[in-house]
Design a protein around this motif. Sequence first.
Motif, mmCIF file in Angstrom:
data_model
loop_
_atom_site.group_PDB
_atom_site.id
_atom_site.type_symbol
_atom_site.label_atom_id
_atom_site.label_comp_id
_atom_site.label_asym_id
_atom_site.label_seq_id
_atom_site.Cartn_x
_atom_site.Cartn_y
_atom_site.Cartn_z
ATOM 1 N N LEU A 37 0.847 -1.187 0.000
ATOM 2 C CA LEU A 37 0.000 0.000 0.000
ATOM 3 C C LEU A 37 0.888 1.244 0.000
ATOM 4 N N MET A 38 0.485 2.269 -0.760
ATOM 5 C CA MET A 38 1.240 3.519 -0.812
ATOM 6 C C MET A 38 0.288 4.679 -0.538
ATOM 7 N N VAL A 39 0.708 5.581 0.367
ATOM 8 C CA VAL A 39 -0.094 6.758 0.692
ATOM 9 C C VAL A 39 0.773 8.001 0.574
ATOM 10 N N GLN A 40 0.102 9.152 0.401
ATOM 11 C CA GLN A 40 0.835 10.402 0.218
ATOM 12 C C GLN A 40 0.036 11.549 0.827
ATOM 13 N N LYS A 41 0.754 12.502 1.392
ATOM 14 C CA LYS A 41 0.167 13.757 1.850
ATOM 15 C C LYS A 41 1.195 14.838 1.569
ATOM 16 N N GLU A 42 0.778 15.802 0.768
ATOM 17 C CA GLU A 42 1.676 16.865 0.340
ATOM 18 C C GLU A 42 2.938 16.212 -0.218
ATOM 19 N N GLY A 43 4.121 16.506 0.283
ATOM 20 C CA GLY A 43 5.339 15.919 -0.260
ATOM 21 C C GLY A 43 5.781 14.644 0.423
ATOM 22 N N ILE A 44 4.945 14.095 1.313
ATOM 23 C CA ILE A 44 5.318 12.911 2.095
ATOM 24 C C ILE A 44 4.669 11.670 1.497
#
Length: 116
Positions: A37-44
């Motif tokens: 699973l891959m998640v992202q928030k802004e540049g993270i």
Amino acid sequence: MLTAIHPKLPMRNRDATRNFYLGALGFQEIGDYGDYLMVQKEGIEIHFFAFPGLNPKENYGQVYIRTDAIETYYNSLLEAKIRIHPNGALEAKPWGQREFSLLDPDHNLLTFGQGI
């Protein structure tokens, strides 16, 4: 040459991990491949790999995330009733950072920091 780092952390249950990061922390899902699973928030960006036999009490997964609005983010988590680590309340550290920490469902430690 080096442009980014994307930590890989263990997860026991994809749905619990997805719900925590998307629902509680405001990340977006950018990839779901069953056991990955891959998640992202802004540049993270954070990746998770399936580890169904993980004992959360023995998990040492940790990520340090820098922010430029630590108090705003901290207060938003408190308002949303997200549990802050018992030893991880927002405070100034001797190494020149304001930090707080929380644990995800698998006891991966997320520490958020901003320079003082």
